[in-house]
Write an enzyme that holds these catalytic residues in place. Structure first.
Site, mmCIF file in Angstrom:
data_model
loop_
_atom_site.group_PDB
_atom_site.id
_atom_site.type_symbol
_atom_site.label_atom_id
_atom_site.label_comp_id
_atom_site.label_asym_id
_atom_site.label_seq_id
_atom_site.Cartn_x
_atom_site.Cartn_y
_atom_site.Cartn_z
ATOM 1 N N ASP A 75 -6.181 40.537 33.599
ATOM 2 C CA ASP A 75 -6.069 40.246 34.998
ATOM 3 C C ASP A 75 -5.954 38.774 35.077
ATOM 4 O OD1 ASP A 75 -6.558 39.395 37.720
ATOM 5 O OD2 ASP A 75 -8.089 41.120 38.221
ATOM 6 N N ASN A 92 5.979 35.744 36.732
ATOM 7 C CA ASN A 92 6.376 36.781 37.763
ATOM 8 C C ASN A 92 5.438 37.497 38.353
ATOM 9 O OD1 ASN A 92 8.401 38.812 38.521
ATOM 10 N ND2 ASN A 92 6.936 40.127 37.244
ATOM 11 N N TYR A 104 1.641 34.921 52.256
ATOM 12 C CA TYR A 104 2.602 35.005 51.312
ATOM 13 C C TYR A 104 3.458 34.246 51.545
ATOM 14 C CZ TYR A 104 6.172 37.521 48.666
ATOM 15 O OH TYR A 104 7.065 37.768 47.834
ATOM 16 N N ALA A 135 3.735 31.166 52.532
ATOM 17 C CA ALA A 135 3.073 29.831 51.909
ATOM 18 C C ALA A 135 2.732 29.789 50.620
ATOM 19 C CB ALA A 135 1.670 29.535 52.722
ATOM 20 N N LYS A 145 4.640 31.392 48.442
ATOM 21 C CA LYS A 145 5.875 31.309 47.564
ATOM 22 C C LYS A 145 6.409 29.637 47.960
ATOM 23 C CE LYS A 145 6.150 35.141 45.664
ATOM 24 N NZ LYS A 145 5.794 35.420 44.200
HETATM 25 N N1 NAP Z 1 10.400 43.063 45.157
HETATM 26 C C1 NAP Z 1 10.736 42.319 46.203
HETATM 27 O O1 NAP Z 1 11.192 42.558 47.010
HETATM 28 C C2 NAP Z 1 10.326 40.954 45.564
HETATM 29 C C3 NAP Z 1 10.792 39.710 46.797
HETATM 30 C C4 NAP Z 1 10.891 38.409 46.386
HETATM 31 C C5 NAP Z 1 9.952 37.979 45.592
HETATM 32 N N2 NAP Z 1 9.284 39.037 44.777
HETATM 33 C C6 NAP Z 1 8.204 38.682 43.617
HETATM 34 O O2 NAP Z 1 8.699 39.168 42.478
HETATM 35 C C7 NAP Z 1 7.532 39.160 41.608
HETATM 36 C C8 NAP Z 1 7.537 40.549 41.087
HETATM 37 O O3 NAP Z 1 6.930 41.262 41.797
HETATM 38 P P1 NAP Z 1 7.771 42.975 42.116
HETATM 39 O O4 NAP Z 1 8.442 43.025 43.124
HETATM 40 O O5 NAP Z 1 8.429 43.353 40.618
HETATM 41 O O6 NAP Z 1 6.258 43.969 42.333
HETATM 42 P P2 NAP Z 1 5.658 44.856 41.641
HETATM 43 O O7 NAP Z 1 6.061 45.853 40.882
HETATM 44 O O8 NAP Z 1 4.258 44.996 42.331
HETATM 45 O O9 NAP Z 1 5.215 43.846 40.399
HETATM 46 C C9 NAP Z 1 3.964 42.884 40.117
HETATM 47 C C10 NAP Z 1 3.471 42.977 38.837
HETATM 48 O O10 NAP Z 1 2.503 42.007 38.872
HETATM 49 C C11 NAP Z 1 1.142 42.778 38.154
HETATM 50 N N3 NAP Z 1 -0.002 42.049 38.645
HETATM 51 C C12 NAP Z 1 -0.446 42.155 39.754
HETATM 52 N N4 NAP Z 1 -1.844 41.814 40.112
HETATM 53 C C13 NAP Z 1 -2.021 41.060 38.671
HETATM 54 C C14 NAP Z 1 -3.282 40.413 38.006
HETATM 55 N N5 NAP Z 1 -4.183 40.050 38.944
HETATM 56 N N6 NAP Z 1 -3.062 40.062 36.785
HETATM 57 C C15 NAP Z 1 -2.065 40.351 36.001
HETATM 58 N N7 NAP Z 1 -0.787 41.009 36.500
HETATM 59 C C16 NAP Z 1 -0.688 41.353 37.724
HETATM 60 C C17 NAP Z 1 1.276 44.257 38.510
HETATM 61 O O11 NAP Z 1 0.812 44.926 37.349
HETATM 62 P P3 NAP Z 1 -0.737 45.348 37.531
HETATM 63 O O12 NAP Z 1 -0.733 45.917 39.079
HETATM 64 O O13 NAP Z 1 -0.892 46.379 36.269
HETATM 65 O O14 NAP Z 1 -1.694 44.245 37.011
HETATM 66 C C18 NAP Z 1 2.682 44.394 38.642
HETATM 67 O O15 NAP Z 1 3.342 44.949 37.325
HETATM 68 C C19 NAP Z 1 6.486 38.686 42.466
HETATM 69 O O16 NAP Z 1 5.849 37.648 42.146
HETATM 70 C C20 NAP Z 1 7.005 39.058 43.943
HETATM 71 O O17 NAP Z 1 6.200 38.022 44.798
HETATM 72 C C21 NAP Z 1 9.529 40.356 44.908
#
Ligand code: NAP
Length: 263
Positions: free
Chosen positions: A73, A100, A164, A166, A168
């Site tokens: 974590d 990420n 959120y 803010a 980013k």
């Molecule tokens: N998908 C979109 O539309 C989108 C758009 C813009 C930006 N983003 C950004 O892209 C990045 C990846 O997100 P995603 O869309 O691929 O979402 P996601 O599938 O929810 O991936 C986020 C990952 O972060 C891990 N995580 C969460 N809390 C954590 C913690 N406390 N310690 C360690 N790992 C943690 C999660 O795994 P665990 O729960 O197993 O820890 C998960 O695998 C994020 O920064 C998000 O803000 C996404």
């Protein structure tokens, strides 16, 4: 005047530049992080994939012999240093940090709490900062790079989820500031700002299935290229920004969003 160490074009590495490099990808158990960890592994890098769910990380790493996973974590005290140590103890160096892991949270102003803000910023801002700081001595040695993951909402307002947005926006300013701070040492810092991309993010934010489906339809309708992105379409740009062959690019935030930024 300080000489700026650079890789001259004649020394520029080819598409094999990532072979044998050591890469940390946080949030590697799903979505963009999973696609990114696998893309670096396919490019021949040693990859440490980090997240909380060991089973999800195992699935990411299945069939990728160059990938190792660490369940942690990132908000726990000491975790960022442990993550960096895990990579450097194993491979003796660190070339790329991909910040990420992140979370989305709906939090209207009327419902805003100190704990809610703290939970979001500790993952989206504090953890990437401490990871970058712990990685820095190794990145200075390797002339490596950092890729942060922002969002469309790092530079656009998001009513109902201001913190959120803010968080980013902070990621984008960290990217530009670190890029200048580290440029003279030959360490590059860039970011991608993905538009709406298929992942577990909306479900992880606690939204019900019907709301997730509606948000996805609305988002697809607003994107000029007519659909949400796939994680691999974002991952490919994270890899390119990090690639040592990308010698003269730092401080940039690249929108990978099907043209959404233009609207
Ligand atoms: N998908 C979109 O539309 C989108 C758009 C813009 C930006 N983003 C950004 O892209 C990045 C990846 O997100 P995603 O869309 O691929 O979402 P996601 O599938 O929810 O991936 C986020 C990952 O972060 C891990 N995580 C969460 N809390 C954590 C913690 N406390 N310690 C360690 N790992 C943690 C999660 O795994 P665990 O729960 O197993 O820890 C998960 O695998 C994020 O920064 C998000 O803000 C996404």
């Amino acid at each position: 005047m300080t000489a700026h160490p650079t890789t001259r074009p004649s020394e520029a590495l080819t598409s094999e530049a990532l072979t044998g490099k050591v890469v940390i990808v946080t949030g590697a158990g799903s979505g963009i992080g999973r696609a990114t960890a696998r893309a670096f592994s396919r490019a021949g890098a040693h990859v440490l994939g980090v997240g909380r769910r060991a089973a999800a990380l195992d699935e990411t790493a299945a069939g990728h012999t160059g990938m190792v996973t660490l369940s942690a974590d990132l908000r726990s005290p000491g975790a960022p240093q442990q993550v960096v140590d895990a990579a450097t103890d194993r491979w003796g160096a660190l070339d790329v940090l991909v910040n990420n892991a992140g979370a989305t949270a709906m939090m209207a102003l009327a419902d805003t709490t100190a704990d809610g803000i703290d939970e979001l910023l500790s993952l989206n801002v504090v953890a990437p900062s401490l990871l970058a700081s712990a990685a820095l001595p190794h990145l200075l040695r390797s002339k490596g790079s950092i890729v942060n993951v922002s969002s469309t909402y790092g530079h656009r307002p998001l009513p109902g989820a201001a913190h959120y947005a803010a968080s980013k926006a902070a990621v984008e300013q960290l990217t530009r500031s670190w890029a200048l701070e580290l440029a003279a040492d030959g360490v590059r810092v860039n970011a991608v700002a993905p538009g709406p991309t298929e992942s577990e993010a909306l479900t992880a934010a606690g939204l019900p299935d019907a709301a997730v489906a509606q948000i996805k339809r609305d988002e697809a309708a607003r994107i000029p290229l007519g659909r949400r992105g796939e994680p691999e379409e974002v991952a490919t740009w994270i890899v390119r920004l990090a690639d040592p062959a990308t010698t003269w690019l730092t401080g940039q935030v690249l929108a990978v969003d099907g043209g959404l930024q233009l609207t």
